[in-house]
Design an enzyme around this catalytic site. Structure first.
Site, PDB file in Angstrom:
ATOM      1  CB  CYS A  12      -0.862  -0.004   1.257  1.00  0.00           C
ATOM      2  SG  CYS A  12       0.141   0.034   2.752  1.00  0.00           S
ATOM      3  CG  HIS A  74       2.387  -0.860  11.894  1.00  0.00           C
ATOM      4  ND1 HIS A  74       1.325  -1.127  11.075  1.00  0.00           N
ATOM      5  CD2 HIS A  74       3.147  -1.972  11.891  1.00  0.00           C
ATOM      6  CE1 HIS A  74       1.454  -2.358  10.594  1.00  0.00           C
ATOM      7  NE2 HIS A  74       2.548  -2.886  11.059  1.00  0.00           N
ATOM      8  CB  CYS A  96       0.727   5.191   7.133  1.00  0.00           C
ATOM      9  SG  CYS A  96      -0.553   5.452   5.921  1.00  0.00           S
ATOM     10  CG  HIS A 128      -1.117  -4.632  14.988  1.00  0.00           C
ATOM     11  ND1 HIS A 128      -0.812  -3.393  14.482  1.00  0.00           N
ATOM     12  CD2 HIS A 128      -0.965  -5.503  13.968  1.00  0.00           C
ATOM     13  CE1 HIS A 128      -0.488  -3.513  13.206  1.00  0.00           C
ATOM     14  NE2 HIS A 128      -0.575  -4.790  12.869  1.00  0.00           N
ATOM     15  CD  GLU A 130      -3.332   0.934  12.440  1.00  0.00           C
ATOM     16  OE1 GLU A 130      -2.988   0.295  11.432  1.00  0.00           O
ATOM     17  OE2 GLU A 130      -4.493   1.340  12.621  1.00  0.00           O
TER      18      GLU A 130
HETATM   19  S1  SF4 Z   1      -3.250   2.949   6.784  1.00  0.00           S
HETATM   20 FE1  SF4 Z   1      -1.420   3.357   5.592  1.00  0.00          FE
HETATM   21  S2  SF4 Z   1      -0.051   1.670   6.102  1.00  0.00           S
HETATM   22 FE2  SF4 Z   1      -2.088   1.056   6.765  1.00  0.00          FE
HETATM   23  S3  SF4 Z   1      -2.930  -0.061   5.000  1.00  0.00           S
HETATM   24 FE3  SF4 Z   1      -3.573   2.067   4.773  1.00  0.00          FE
HETATM   25  S4  SF4 Z   1      -2.027   3.020   3.469  1.00  0.00           S
HETATM   26 FE4  SF4 Z   1      -1.183   1.101   4.278  1.00  0.00          FE
END
Ligand code: SF4
Length: 293
Positions: A12, A74, A96, A128, A130
């Protein structure tokens, strides 16, 4: 045999951004510390380690001084930034932007709900990275509800709730949790229309891939799904493939592919998680070619 790699599989933009930042520092300085694995994929981590990336954990961070440390996509809780300030560590922040935005929303939401004796609830995987970063915005006072909804009883349904989801959670499961909370609030004489605020915080980069992968899986005789075993969106997206094509296989590298899987296949599809590098899917496709009729 026709072999197709799904063009929409792979990293991503959050992960691409983090890897680009890491590589630009590695090219310039030859080494860089990363707090935790930059992506849930051993093969990609191995590639970056060979370029000089050094993966550290929290206890390493506390012992590090006057250095440079990358924060992965994260994101991190405020305590990490505090340790960095105390130890004169330069943070290379590759969090991100979507996660950062959610962290800010939760911080603000916590201040608001706290003032009215409410609660912040996060639908996510306890422990986790994040989720730790998100819960950190509330001084770790948020309630974390996992996908089995095990600790739902910890919520006080008679009080206002702000509900958020980890960015990579399953949309359907989130909906189930929302409905469950609504019902329980009504049972506690609380009006969810007024006292439950739901934030749609699942990242489109993951949730939009589901319907696309379902179609991709149906169009092929066999699906080879490539992902690290520890990737949560990998497990989720693989399940979608399997539901739509029972002839789906999960592999982490080309060595796990078996020739007999392809005996009756004319069309093979290769796809992967948001943490799967394109080069790994290409390697897998190359190996399948050797097993082609
Ligand atoms: S929040 Fe950011 S790191 Fe997480 S899946 Fe979406 S684009 Fe990827």
């Amino acid at each position: 045999m026709e072999i197709n790699i799904d063009k929409r599989s792979g990293f991503c933009f959050g992960v691409i951004n983090a890897i680009n930042i890491a590589e630009s520092y590695l090219d310039r300085y030859g080494s860089l510390f990363s707090l935790g694995d930059i992506v849930h994929n051993n093969k990609e981590v191995e590639r970056l380690k060979n370029k000089g990336l050094i993966v550290i954990n929290y206890s390493d961070l506390k012992k590090l001084y006057n250095s440079r440390v990358l924060i992965r996509a994260h994101g991190e809780p405020p305590e990490t930034y505090q340790i960095a300030r105390d130890n004169h560590i330069d943070i290379i922040d590759a969090s991100c932007p979507v996660v950062l935005k959610l962290q800010n929303k939760i911080k603000k939401g916590y201040e608001e709900t706290h003032a009215i004796n409410g609660q912040v609830v996060i639908f996510g995987k306890e422990g986790h990275a994040e989720v730790k970063g998100l819960a950190g915005q509330t001084g770790n006072n948020a309630l974390i509800i996992g996908k089995d909804f095990n600790n739902i009883e910890k919520i006080d349904f008679s009080k206002p709730i702000n509900l958020y989801s980890q960015t990579t959670q399953n949309k359907g499961e989130y909906k189930k949790l929302i409905n469950l909370i609504r019902t329980r609030m009504q049972q506690h004489n609380c009006n969810p229309d007024k006292d439950l605020k739901v934030f749609n915080s699942i990242c489109g980069q993951v949730s939009n891939r589901g319907p696309h992968l379902a179609e991709f899986a149906r169009k092929h005789d066999i699906i080879i799904f490539v992902s690290g075993k520890e990737s949560s969106n990998g497990r989720y997206l693989f399940e979608i493939c399997r539901e739509n094509n029972p002839n789906s296989f999960f592999v982490s590298e080309k060595a796990e592919i078996k020739k007999e899987w392809f005996e009756n296949a004319d069309k093979a599809g290769v796809c992967g998680a948001t943490s799967t590098p394109m080069w790994l899917m290409e390697e897998v496709a190359e190996r399948i070619k050797h097993y082609s009729k």
